[in-house]
Design a protein around this motif. Structure first.
Motif, PDB file in Angstrom:
ATOM      1  N   CYS A 234       0.836  -1.199   0.000  1.00 34.30           N
ATOM      2  CA  CYS A 234       0.000   0.000   0.000  1.00 34.30           C
ATOM      3  C   CYS A 234       0.875   1.254   0.000  1.00 34.30           C
ATOM      4  CB  CYS A 234      -0.897   0.005   1.237  1.00 34.30           C
ATOM      5  SG  CYS A 234      -1.957  -1.459   1.395  1.00 34.30           S
ATOM      6  N   HIS A 235       0.421   2.284  -0.723  1.00 32.56           N
ATOM      7  CA  HIS A 235       1.163   3.525  -0.876  1.00 32.56           C
ATOM      8  C   HIS A 235       0.405   4.696  -0.252  1.00 32.56           C
ATOM      9  CE1 HIS A 235       3.029   1.000  -3.896  1.00 32.56           C
ATOM     10  NE2 HIS A 235       3.968   1.903  -4.107  1.00 32.56           N
ATOM     11  N   SER A 236       1.160   5.625   0.318  1.00 35.74           N
ATOM     12  CA  SER A 236       0.630   6.924   0.710  1.00 35.74           C
ATOM     13  C   SER A 236       1.421   7.990  -0.029  1.00 35.74           C
ATOM     14  CB  SER A 236       0.747   7.133   2.225  1.00 35.74           C
ATOM     15  OG  SER A 236      -0.152   6.297   2.926  1.00 35.74           O
ATOM     16  N   ILE A 251       0.710   9.220   7.942  1.00 38.58           N
ATOM     17  CA  ILE A 251       1.642   8.170   7.497  1.00 38.58           C
ATOM     18  C   ILE A 251       2.185   7.394   8.697  1.00 38.58           C
ATOM     19  CG2 ILE A 251       3.895   7.759   6.436  1.00 38.58           C
ATOM     20  CD1 ILE A 251       3.200  10.144   4.555  1.00 38.58           C
ATOM     21  N   ALA A 254      -0.473   5.049   9.499  1.00 37.55           N
ATOM     22  CA  ALA A 254      -0.676   4.079   8.410  1.00 37.55           C
ATOM     23  C   ALA A 254       0.412   3.018   8.389  1.00 37.55           C
ATOM     24  CB  ALA A 254      -0.727   4.810   7.073  1.00 37.55           C
ATOM     25  N   LYS A 255       1.617   3.372   8.867  1.00 38.56           N
ATOM     26  CA  LYS A 255       2.712   2.402   8.900  1.00 38.56           C
ATOM     27  C   LYS A 255       2.817   1.689  10.236  1.00 38.56           C
ATOM     28  CE  LYS A 255       5.535  -0.188   8.001  1.00 38.56           C
ATOM     29  NZ  LYS A 255       5.620  -1.153   6.900  1.00 38.56           N
ATOM     30  N   THR A 265       0.656   0.981   5.303  1.00 39.21           N
ATOM     31  CA  THR A 265       1.432   1.624   4.236  1.00 39.21           C
ATOM     32  C   THR A 265       2.840   1.057   4.230  1.00 39.21           C
ATOM     33  OG1 THR A 265       0.198   3.699   4.068  1.00 39.21           O
ATOM     34  CG2 THR A 265       2.556   3.805   3.615  1.00 39.21           C
ATOM     35  N   SER A 341       2.103  -0.572  -6.948  1.00 41.21           N
ATOM     36  CA  SER A 341       1.078  -0.981  -5.988  1.00 41.21           C
ATOM     37  C   SER A 341       0.595  -2.394  -6.278  1.00 41.21           C
ATOM     38  CB  SER A 341      -0.112  -0.022  -6.067  1.00 41.21           C
ATOM     39  OG  SER A 341      -1.206  -0.501  -5.311  1.00 41.21           O
ATOM     40  N   ASP A 346      -4.446   2.399  -1.585  1.00 43.27           N
ATOM     41  CA  ASP A 346      -3.502   3.497  -1.792  1.00 43.27           C
ATOM     42  C   ASP A 346      -4.180   4.804  -1.416  1.00 43.27           C
ATOM     43  OD1 ASP A 346      -1.195   2.020  -3.031  1.00 43.27           O
ATOM     44  OD2 ASP A 346      -2.748   1.501  -4.471  1.00 43.27           O
ATOM     45  N   THR A 374      -4.200   4.398   5.549  1.00 40.65           N
ATOM     46  CA  THR A 374      -4.556   3.182   4.809  1.00 40.65           C
ATOM     47  C   THR A 374      -5.009   2.064   5.731  1.00 40.65           C
ATOM     48  OG1 THR A 374      -2.227   2.476   4.801  1.00 40.65           O
ATOM     49  CG2 THR A 374      -3.019   3.687   2.861  1.00 40.65           C
TER      50      THR A 374
END
Length: 421
Positions: A234-236, A251, A254-255, A265, A341, A346, A374
C-alpha cells in the motif's frame, strides 16, 4: 485428537459432506436464529477466555524464536483481542440480514414478474495464516450470510482455532442451528489444503487470506472458484498541496499502528515540491521505530534514511520498514503508484480537491483514500462488522468482503399461466 491419523482426502470429504448438509439447513434459517447463534457464540468466547488464552499460549510458544515479532503479533491473543472478537460477533448480529434482499424487480410485457434476490453462496472454504481471529470473523460472516464454512487456519494457530470453533458451534447449537455450519480442518497435513482446493462436490468458494505464497498456491491449485486476497503493498502519496503535519501524522499511523496487517502503508511517495519539508519530519516521527529506505534524492535530504534497492519498491514488508520515493508532481506520482502498488489500498494526502479526484479516479486499486490512514481499509471500519478478507481482484467482490459480498443471487419468476410461443 491425534490429527496425524486422519487421511486428508477422506477428512475433507467428511467435512464437506457435513458442511453441505448444514448449508441446506441454513437456506431456511431465520434472521432471529442466526442472530441468536452469534450472540450466544460471543458469550461463549468470553466464558472461554481462560481456555482460549491457554491454547493461544501454546501456539505462540511453538513459534517463538522461529518467527519475527510481526508474525507473533498477528498470532497472539490478549483479553482485549478476544473481547474484540466477541464484540464483532455482536455487531454482525445487529447488521441487516443480506439473504433475501430484492436486488431488482421488473415486469415483462407478457405479465411475468421477475425478481432478483440475494442468496447464500453455499459452502465456503477459508484458508488463512497465523491470525486466529480470522476464524471468528469468517465464521460469523458466513453464518449471518447463510453459508457453511470450513476453516483451515495455519498450523501455528491450531490450538486457538479449535477453541474458537468450539465457541461458534456452541452458539449454533444454542440457536437450534447445525453445529456443522462451522468446522475446522483437524489435520496439519498440507495435503488437506490440496484436497480442500479440489473439493468441487462440496465447496462452492475458497477464500485464502495470507501471504503471497499462500494466495498463489490457491490460485494455481484450486479447481473450486476462488476469491483472492493478494498482498498489500500500500502507498501513501504526499502531494505538493498536502498539509505537511497532517500528512506525517497520517503516514505514521498508516505504517506503525500495526505493521503486520495488509492495510499498512509500505511505500511513501513524496512530491518533490515538499520533499525538503516532509522527509525530515517523517524521519523525526518514525526512524526510532521504523527503518526508512529512500531513493538517492531522499537519502541526500536526510541521512537517517538508508538507500533503497529496486526490490524495495515492490515489497510488502509486514514489519517496521517503509520505502520513500520522490516524484515530480501528480502525474508521476500516479504512474509510480500504479506501477508498484499491489492494488489493495492506496492514499493521497492533499488539500487540493481536484488533485485528490484525479488520483482517486486514476488509481485502479480496491480501496483509494484521501487524507486518511490506509489502515482504515478494514471491514469493521467500513461498517461491515468484520471482514473475511480484502479482495484485490475485480470479479464478484472487491475491497473488504463482508456480508453482502458473501451472497450470490437467483431469479424468482412469477407467472399466471403464461406459455411461450
Amino acid at each position: 485428537m491425534n490429527d496425524q491419523t486422519l487421511d486428508p482426502q477422506l477428512h475433507i470429504h467428511e467435512l464437506g459432506s457435513r458442511a453441505r448438509a448444514a448449508a441446506r439447513q441454513l437456506l431456511t434459517a431465520s434472521t432471529e436464529a442466526k442472530n441468536t447463534a452469534l450472540i450466544e457464540a460471543a458469550k461463549a468466547l468470553r466464558a472461554a477466555m481462560p481456555a482460549l488464552l491457554e491454547a493461544n499460549a501454546k501456539d505462540v510458544a511453538s513459534v517463538e524464536g522461529k518467527k519475527d515479532a510481526s508474525f507473533i503479533d498477528r498470532l497472539e491473543l490478549t483479553e482485549d483481542r478476544i473481547e474484540g472478537m466477541a464484540a464483532a460477533l455482536e455487531q454482525i448480529a445487529e447488521l441487516p440480514d443480506p439473504v433475501g434482499r430484492q436486488l431488482a424487480q421488473f415486469d415483462r410485457p407478457n405479465g411475468l414478474k421477475i425478481e432478483r434476490v440475494a442468496v447464500p453462496i453455499g459452502v465456503i472454504g477459508m484458508i488463512y495464516e497465523s491470525r486466529p481471529n480470522v476464524g471468528a470473523d469468517a465464521s460469523a460472516l458466513c453464518l449471518k450470510s447463510g453459508n457453511a464454512v470450513i476453516l483451515r487456519g495455519g498450523s501455528e494457530s491450531r490450538h486457538s482455532t479449535r477453541e474458537i470453533v468450539a465457541c461458534m458451534q456452541a452458539g449454533l447449537e444454542a440457536a437450534g442451528l447445525p453445529a456443522d455450519a462451522v468446522q475446522t480442518v483437524q489435520t496439519t497435513d498440507r495435503a488437506a489444503v490440496a484436497a480442500l482446493l479440489q473439493a468441487d462436490e462440496f465447496v462452492d468458494l475458497v477464500i485464502p487470506r495470507g501471504g503471497r505464497g499462500l494466495v498463489e498456491l490457491v490460485r494455481d491449485q484450486a479447481s473450486v472458484p476462488t476469491l483472492l486476497h493478494l498482498d498489500g503493498n500500500c502507498h501513501s502519496y504526499v502531494h505538493a498541496a498536502a498539509d505537511v503535519d497532517k500528512a506525517v501524522a497520517i503516514i505514521r499511523n498508516a505504517k506503525l499502528r500495526r505493521t503486520g496487517v495488509c492495510g499498512a502503508t509500505e511505500s511513501v511517495v513524496v512530491d518533490r515540491a515538499v520533499a525538503g519539508q516532509v522527509i525530515p519530519l517523517l524521519a523525526d516521527a518514525m526512524v526510532s521505530e521504523c527503518e526508512l529506505r529512500g531513493d538517492d534524492e531522499a537519502v541526500a535530504i536526510d541521512s537517517r534514511l538508508n538507500r533503497a534497492s529496486e526490490e524495495d519498491w515492490d515489497t510488502e514488508y509486514l514489519g517496521p520498514i517503509a520505502s520513500v520515493k520522490i516524484v515530480d508532481g501528480l502525474a508521476e506520482g500516479i504512474a509510480w503508484v500504479d506501477r508498484h502498488s499491489s492494488h489493495h489500498t492506496d492514499a493521497i494526502l492533499t488539500e487540493d480537491g481536484e488533485a485528490a479526484r484525479r488520483f482517486m479516479t486514476a488509481i485502479d486499486s480496491a480501496v483509494v483514500m484521501h487524507n486518511a490512514s490506509t489502515q482504515f481499509s478494514d471491514g469493521g471500519e467500513f461498517g461491515m462488522g468484520a471482514e473475511i478478507g480484502i479482495a484485490t481482484g475485480k470479479m464478484h467482490a472487491r475491497g473488504p468482503v463482508g456480508l453482502e459480498q458473501l451472497t450470490s443471487f437467483k431469479y424468482l419468476v412469477h407467472g399466471d399461466g403464461q406459455t411461450r410461443a
